[in-house]
Design an enzyme around this catalytic site. Structure first.
Site, mmCIF file in Angstrom:
data_model
loop_
_atom_site.group_PDB
_atom_site.id
_atom_site.type_symbol
_atom_site.label_atom_id
_atom_site.label_comp_id
_atom_site.label_asym_id
_atom_site.label_seq_id
_atom_site.Cartn_x
_atom_site.Cartn_y
_atom_site.Cartn_z
ATOM 1 N N ARG A 144 0.786 -1.236 0.000
ATOM 2 C CA ARG A 144 0.000 0.000 0.000
ATOM 3 C C ARG A 144 0.820 1.290 0.000
ATOM 4 N NH1 ARG A 144 -5.010 -0.326 4.077
ATOM 5 N NH2 ARG A 144 -3.349 -0.383 5.635
ATOM 6 N N ASP A 145 2.141 1.206 -0.104
ATOM 7 C CA ASP A 145 2.930 2.430 -0.240
ATOM 8 C C ASP A 145 4.152 2.175 -1.109
ATOM 9 O OD1 ASP A 145 3.410 5.141 0.121
ATOM 10 O OD2 ASP A 145 4.588 4.840 1.954
ATOM 11 N N LEU A 146 3.938 1.464 -2.213
ATOM 12 C CA LEU A 146 5.031 1.207 -3.151
ATOM 13 C C LEU A 146 5.384 2.504 -3.871
ATOM 14 C CD1 LEU A 146 3.751 -2.177 -4.593
ATOM 15 C CD2 LEU A 146 5.778 -1.862 -3.140
ATOM 16 N N ASN A 150 10.825 3.578 -1.554
ATOM 17 C CA ASN A 150 10.703 2.337 -0.771
ATOM 18 C C ASN A 150 11.260 1.122 -1.507
ATOM 19 O OD1 ASN A 150 9.615 3.649 1.406
ATOM 20 N ND2 ASN A 150 7.486 3.248 0.839
ATOM 21 N N THR A 185 1.039 7.346 -1.068
ATOM 22 C CA THR A 185 1.783 8.534 -1.472
ATOM 23 C C THR A 185 1.213 9.058 -2.781
ATOM 24 O OG1 THR A 185 3.814 7.758 -0.395
ATOM 25 C CG2 THR A 185 4.056 9.423 -2.122
#
Length: 305
Positions: A144-146, A150, A185
């Site tokens: 959920r935050d690729l 990261n 993001t």
């Protein structure tokens, strides 16, 4: 007074990152001499905020413990009541996790310094990314935050997915596969997240991976946000030919192959029901095209060192 700050049995070497809930530092095991990365969760004066930070740490630890894959950052150990001792002698309690250290930075820095990848190198890293996502999804975990920041590069320049602070089970509290918490993001978030509707976590990860692949080949992202108020995103949805025409300016003829365009359009489809799955991606012609060797990948970094 000491020369170096310490974190339990680790010596702090340097700070390499900072976020809303944690800071990341390079540490050395005082006994073995091994170097790792420690994610140290921030203490808050507000009790409710501190509880939320501990929950974030617990979530990241629990989900990382379930995933074992060469392209997912390896969890070494964790402690919810560690002791940080500053050089001044000041002490405070903190939660932290220790992970393998990736000395070659993240993909945001890499793309900024090296520029866009050719198709074969893009495939090399895209395969590693998709295999890491697939490994998480098989454990029923979504990231959920690729995003580029990261994705790390280890000592051999292999990709490692990190920062599972926003990760979650694919199943919501009611047992359905529709998640409700809207986070991520901007620029990588799927359109359904901007619409404040329930969503499939796997599909959100695929959308973010599509944005990442586009940046591999283009340097710049495809749009600012996946919302119809964004002019470029609106063009992508309503007039794909014009979208590709815009991004093909000042690039060699046929820079974006038809197979590449097809894959990107499938991964960035505005309708999550019609968006590509991991299965679709792995069976797509572009995905199965020529791929660079690790030696070829390493050579581009040596040339730009």
């Amino acid at each position: 007074m000491t020369n170096k700050s310490t974190l339990d049995d680790y010596t702090i070497l340097e700070k390499i990152g900072s976020g809303l809930t944690a800071k990341v530092k390079v540490v050395r095991d005082s006994e073995s001499g091994e170097v790792y990365a420690a994610k140290i969760y921030r203490s808050k004066s507000c009790e409710a905020s501190s509880r939320n930070i501990i929950r974030t740490a617990d979530n990241e630890i629990a989900n990382l413990q379930q995933i074992s894959h060469p392209n997912v950052i390896k969890l070494i150990c964790s402690n919810k009541s560690g002791e940080y001792v500053k050089k001044s002698g000041e002490r405070y309690s903190c939660a932290y996790i220790v992970m393998e250290f990736c000395p070659n930075g993240n993909f945001y820095e890499t793309i900024r310094n090296i520029g866009r990848f050719n198709e074969n190198i893009s495939r090399f890293y895209f395969h590693q990314l998709i295999n890491a996502i697939d490994a998480a999804h098989q454990r029923h975990i979504v990231h959920r935050d690729l995003k580029l920041e990261n994705l790390l590069l280890d000592g051999d320049y292999n990709l490692k997915v990190t920062d599972f602070g926003f990760s979650a089970s694919v199943f919501d509290k009611d047992g359905s596969r529709m998640l409700r918490t809207h986070l991520g993001t901007e620029g990588y978030m799927a359109p359904e997240l901007y619409m404040n509707i329930n969503y499939y976590g796997e599909s959100v990860d695929v959308f973010a991976a599509g944005v990442i692949l586009f940046i591999f080949r283009s340097v710049n992202p495809p749009f600012s946000r996946a919302n119809m108020s964004d002019r470029i995103y609106e063009i992508l949805v309503k007039n794909p030919k014009k979208f590709w025409g815009l991004y093909s300016r000042n690039k060699p003829q046929n820079y974006y192959s038809e197979e590449f365009k097809s894959l990107i359009m499938g991964m960035l489809h505005p309708n999550p029901e019609r968006r590509f799955t991991i299965y679709d991606i792995k069976n797509h012609p572009w995905y199965n095209g020529p791929i660079a060797s690790l030696e070829e990948v390493q050579s581009i970094f040596r040339r730009n060192a």
